[in-house]
Design a protein around this motif. Structure first.
Motif, PDB file in Angstrom:
ATOM      1  N   VAL A 130     -42.688 -81.616 -69.417  1.00 24.39           N
ATOM      2  CA  VAL A 130     -42.004 -82.874 -69.104  1.00 24.39           C
ATOM      3  C   VAL A 130     -40.637 -82.929 -69.772  1.00 24.39           C
ATOM      4  O   VAL A 130     -39.615 -83.194 -69.127  1.00 24.39           O
ATOM      5  CB  VAL A 130     -42.868 -84.077 -69.539  1.00 24.39           C
ATOM      6  CG1 VAL A 130     -42.107 -85.381 -69.365  1.00 24.39           C
ATOM      7  CG2 VAL A 130     -44.178 -84.103 -68.756  1.00 24.39           C
ATOM      8  N   ILE A 131     -40.599 -82.647 -71.075  1.00 33.12           N
ATOM      9  CA  ILE A 131     -39.353 -82.784 -71.837  1.00 33.12           C
ATOM     10  C   ILE A 131     -38.274 -81.834 -71.324  1.00 33.12           C
ATOM     11  O   ILE A 131     -37.135 -82.236 -71.053  1.00 33.12           O
ATOM     12  CB  ILE A 131     -39.612 -82.564 -73.337  1.00 33.12           C
ATOM     13  CG1 ILE A 131     -40.457 -83.709 -73.909  1.00 33.12           C
ATOM     14  CG2 ILE A 131     -38.297 -82.431 -74.116  1.00 33.12           C
ATOM     15  CD1 ILE A 131     -40.973 -83.465 -75.312  1.00 33.12           C
ATOM     16  N   LEU A 132     -38.618 -80.556 -71.178  1.00 32.43           N
ATOM     17  CA  LEU A 132     -37.593 -79.583 -70.786  1.00 32.43           C
ATOM     18  C   LEU A 132     -37.225 -79.679 -69.317  1.00 32.43           C
ATOM     19  O   LEU A 132     -36.072 -79.418 -68.947  1.00 32.43           O
ATOM     20  CB  LEU A 132     -38.043 -78.170 -71.138  1.00 32.43           C
ATOM     21  CG  LEU A 132     -38.069 -77.861 -72.633  1.00 32.43           C
ATOM     22  CD1 LEU A 132     -38.522 -76.435 -72.890  1.00 32.43           C
ATOM     23  CD2 LEU A 132     -36.698 -78.082 -73.256  1.00 32.43           C
ATOM     24  N   SER A 133     -38.183 -80.071 -68.473  1.00 32.65           N
ATOM     25  CA  SER A 133     -37.836 -80.241 -67.057  1.00 32.65           C
ATOM     26  C   SER A 133     -36.818 -81.371 -66.896  1.00 32.65           C
ATOM     27  O   SER A 133     -35.874 -81.265 -66.108  1.00 32.65           O
ATOM     28  CB  SER A 133     -39.091 -80.526 -66.232  1.00 32.65           C
ATOM     29  OG  SER A 133     -39.954 -79.412 -66.262  1.00 32.65           O
ATOM     30  N   ALA A 153     -34.790 -73.307 -63.885  1.00 29.26           N
ATOM     31  CA  ALA A 153     -35.592 -73.159 -62.670  1.00 29.26           C
ATOM     32  C   ALA A 153     -36.778 -72.234 -62.923  1.00 29.26           C
ATOM     33  O   ALA A 153     -37.909 -72.527 -62.512  1.00 29.26           O
ATOM     34  CB  ALA A 153     -34.721 -72.621 -61.533  1.00 29.26           C
ATOM     35  N   TRP A 154     -36.531 -71.122 -63.603  1.00 34.22           N
ATOM     36  CA  TRP A 154     -37.630 -70.202 -63.921  1.00 34.22           C
ATOM     37  C   TRP A 154     -38.643 -70.872 -64.852  1.00 34.22           C
ATOM     38  O   TRP A 154     -39.843 -70.662 -64.736  1.00 34.22           O
ATOM     39  CB  TRP A 154     -37.082 -68.933 -64.566  1.00 34.22           C
ATOM     40  CG  TRP A 154     -36.359 -68.032 -63.594  1.00 34.22           C
ATOM     41  CD1 TRP A 154     -36.383 -68.117 -62.229  1.00 34.22           C
ATOM     42  CD2 TRP A 154     -35.507 -66.937 -63.928  1.00 34.22           C
ATOM     43  NE1 TRP A 154     -35.590 -67.133 -61.695  1.00 34.22           N
ATOM     44  CE2 TRP A 154     -35.039 -66.388 -62.699  1.00 34.22           C
ATOM     45  CE3 TRP A 154     -35.081 -66.371 -65.105  1.00 34.22           C
ATOM     46  CZ2 TRP A 154     -34.181 -65.295 -62.648  1.00 34.22           C
ATOM     47  CZ3 TRP A 154     -34.227 -65.279 -65.064  1.00 34.22           C
ATOM     48  CH2 TRP A 154     -33.788 -64.750 -63.845  1.00 34.22           C
ATOM     49  N   HIS A 155     -38.120 -71.664 -65.783  1.00 35.44           N
ATOM     50  CA  HIS A 155     -39.020 -72.397 -66.684  1.00 35.44           C
ATOM     51  C   HIS A 155     -39.930 -73.330 -65.887  1.00 35.44           C
ATOM     52  O   HIS A 155     -41.130 -73.416 -66.144  1.00 35.44           O
ATOM     53  CB  HIS A 155     -38.203 -73.199 -67.713  1.00 35.44           C
ATOM     54  CG  HIS A 155     -39.016 -74.182 -68.476  1.00 35.44           C
ATOM     55  ND1 HIS A 155     -39.097 -75.522 -68.117  1.00 35.44           N
ATOM     56  CD2 HIS A 155     -39.822 -74.034 -69.563  1.00 35.44           C
ATOM     57  CE1 HIS A 155     -39.907 -76.139 -68.957  1.00 35.44           C
ATOM     58  NE2 HIS A 155     -40.356 -75.271 -69.842  1.00 35.44           N
ATOM     59  N   LEU A 156     -39.358 -74.022 -64.916  1.00 36.50           N
ATOM     60  CA  LEU A 156     -40.155 -74.935 -64.098  1.00 36.50           C
ATOM     61  C   LEU A 156     -41.274 -74.174 -63.391  1.00 36.50           C
ATOM     62  O   LEU A 156     -42.424 -74.634 -63.343  1.00 36.50           O
ATOM     63  CB  LEU A 156     -39.256 -75.646 -63.082  1.00 36.50           C
ATOM     64  CG  LEU A 156     -39.879 -76.806 -62.306  1.00 36.50           C
ATOM     65  CD1 LEU A 156     -40.245 -77.949 -63.244  1.00 36.50           C
ATOM     66  CD2 LEU A 156     -38.915 -77.291 -61.227  1.00 36.50           C
TER      67      LEU A 156
END
Length: 196
Positions: A130-133, A153-156
């Motif tokens: 939630v935080i990083l998105s 985007a890759w993190h998501l």
């Protein structure tokens, strides 16, 4: 208090185990398959925020791209670790490997053997996603946005793994205690526990 924390850290008797969830090759396959469309959606969303239009390709040089990916995924695990520590456990770090060759798939932060309430476990699992998105939006609007949209985007896409764990945890009873082990997530119920 400390007494409760010590009690929660003791191994649960077998008769109190509700269920165990093992990440199988099939589960990891679902993770990879679902990560791709989520990451592509993230590329369009974050890329549009960063450049003003949906990107058709990345012009990020390899070294800054690698540094940005490491930074974003490192922050993800740091958020996990901070919350693990906030709930009284000691965070540990490792790498998820798949296949016979042990190909690295993802980093992880955990507290092996510590029992969390369901609420605590959901917070620890969901917070970085939630935080990083959300943080990716202002990050992509910053002067560094051209370097950050692809890592976010890759993190998501990578957050699909956390989403699977959240879904499994939400299917458990409200008073369940959650325990990360080497090869599974164990869900137990103990009469002496006081979920918070």
């Amino acid at each position: 208090g400390d007494g409760l924390a010590a009690d929660l850290d003791r191994p649960a008797p077998a008769e109190e185990i509700i269920s165990e969830w093992h990440a199988t090759p099939k589960t990891n396959g679902y993770w990879i398959v679902w990560s791709i469309p989520v990451a592509v959606a993230g590329m369009f969303a974050y890329g549009t925020v960063a450049t003003g239009s949906p990107p058709t390709q990345s012009s990020i040089p390899p070294l800054p791209l690698i540094a940005a990916v490491v930074a974003v995924f490192g922050l993800h695990e740091a958020v996990h670790a901070i919350l693990i520590a906030a709930f009284g456990a000691r965070p540990e770090f490792g790498i998820v490997r798949v296949g016979r060759s042990g190909v690295p798939l993802a980093l992880f932060a955990t507290a092996l053997g510590h029992l969390f309430t369901r609420r605590q476990y959901l917070i620890v699992t969901a917070a970085p996603m939630v935080i990083l998105s959300l943080a990716g939006i202002p990050a992509c609007l910053s002067p560094l946005g051209g370097y950050l949209w692809l890592p976010f985007a890759w993190h998501l896409g990578g957050c699909v793994g956390d989403a699977i764990i959240i879904w499994r945890t939400l299917r458990q009873p409200a008073d369940v205690l959650c325990q990360d082990l080497d090869d599974c997530t164990r869900f137990v119920r103990r009469a002496s526990a006081n979920p918070v």
